[in-house]
Design a protein around this motif. Structure first.
Motif, short mmCIF file in Angstrom:
data_model
loop_
_atom_site.label_atom_id
_atom_site.label_comp_id
_atom_site.label_asym_id
_atom_site.label_seq_id
_atom_site.Cartn_x
_atom_site.Cartn_y
_atom_site.Cartn_z
N ASP A 1 0.83 -1.19 0.00
CA ASP A 1 0.00 0.00 0.00
C ASP A 1 0.87 1.25 0.00
OD1 ASP A 1 -2.18 1.66 0.10
OD2 ASP A 1 -2.49 1.46 2.25
N ILE B 1 -9.51 2.99 -9.65
CA ILE B 1 -8.23 3.33 -10.27
C ILE B 1 -8.43 4.69 -10.93
CG2 ILE B 1 -6.57 2.76 -12.07
CD1 ILE B 1 -7.19 -0.17 -11.61
N ASN C 1 -6.62 -4.30 -9.30
CA ASN C 1 -6.56 -3.55 -8.05
C ASN C 1 -7.21 -4.33 -6.91
OD1 ASN C 1 -9.28 -3.24 -8.55
ND2 ASN C 1 -9.32 -1.06 -8.16
N ASP C 2 -7.28 -3.70 -5.74
CA ASP C 2 -7.79 -4.35 -4.54
C ASP C 2 -9.25 -4.02 -4.25
OD1 ASP C 2 -7.57 -1.72 -3.88
OD2 ASP C 2 -6.30 -2.02 -2.12
#
Length: 182
Positions: free
Chosen positions: A116, A137, A132-133
Motif C-alpha cells: 500500500d 483506479i 486492483n484491490d
C-alpha cells in the motif's frame, strides 16, 4: 604462559592458538577466538571490530548474524565493473527496512506485490494488466491521457461484461462506437 592462553599441535603439526576474551580484550569465560589454518572463528556474541573508532562490526548473537556500520556509507561492491552481486539464496526473502534507491535498471522476476504505497514514475511503465484491490483506479494527468490500442479496439467492461467498444480498425476514416448491452 598465562592460564588463558593455550597452544596445541594438530595431527598435521600445525599449531592452533586460542585467546580467551574476544570482547575488547576482557577475559571472559567461553569467549575465545580460534586461529586455525586460514579460518578465524569467533564464539557467539564475540565481535570483530574494524576501524579506528570500531566503525564496523561483524558478529553472531546466537540467533542472527549482524554487520553494523556507524561511520560513512556501508558499501557492498566488487573490485571489477560488471561483476554481479547476489544477496540471499534463490528461495530466501530479502527485506529492505527503509528506502531503496535503484540508480540503474531494475528487473523484477516472478510475482511482485507493491503493498500500500505510491509509485512515482518519471519515465514509462510497461504492463500486461493492472488488477486492483477493489478500490477505484484513477488516471490523473496534467496533460493528455493517451490510450493506444494496436489491436484497434478499446473495450469497456463492467464485472467482465462488455458494455462499450470503440472500434477503430474498421473502415478507413470511420470509428464505430458499439454498445455491448441494451
Amino acid at each position: 604462559a598465562d592460564n588463558d592462553t593455550s597452544f596445541t599441535a594438530d595431527t598435521d603439526d600445525q599449531i592452533d592458538i586460542k585467546i580467551a576474551g574476544a570482547d575488547d580484550f576482557q577475559f571472559t569465560a567461553n569467549k575465545f577466538s580460534t586461529l586455525s589454518g586460514s579460518n578465524q572463528e569467533f564464539a557467539d556474541n564475540s565481535v570483530a571490530k574494524f576501524g579506528a573508532s570500531q566503525d564496523m562490526t561483524i558478529f553472531h548473537d546466537g540467533t542472527d548474524s549482524l554487520i553494523t556500520n556507524k561511520t560513512g556509507a556501508m558499501k557492498i561492491a566488487t573490485e571489477t565493473s560488471g561483476i554481479a552481486v547476489t544477496i540471499g539464496h534463490t528461495t530466501s526473502e530479502t527485506t529492505v527496512a527503509d528506502n531503496l534507491t535503484v540508480t540503474g535498471n531494475l528487473t523484477v522476476g516472478g510475482t511482485t506485490s507493491f503493498g500500500d504505497f505510491d509509485i512515482t514514475n518519471v519515465g514509462s511503465i510497461a504492463l500486461d494488466s493492472i488488477t486492483n484491490d477493489g478500490t477505484d483506479i484513477t488516471l490523473d494527468s496534467s496533460n493528455d491521457i493517451v490510450i493506444d490500442a494496436e489491436g484497434g479496439n478499446i473495450e469497456f467492461k463492467d464485472a467482465g461484461t462488455l458494455q462499450l467498444t470503440l472500434d477503430m480498425d474498421g473502415t478507413a476514416g470511420a470509428q464505430v462506437i458499439k454498445l455491448g448491452v441494451d
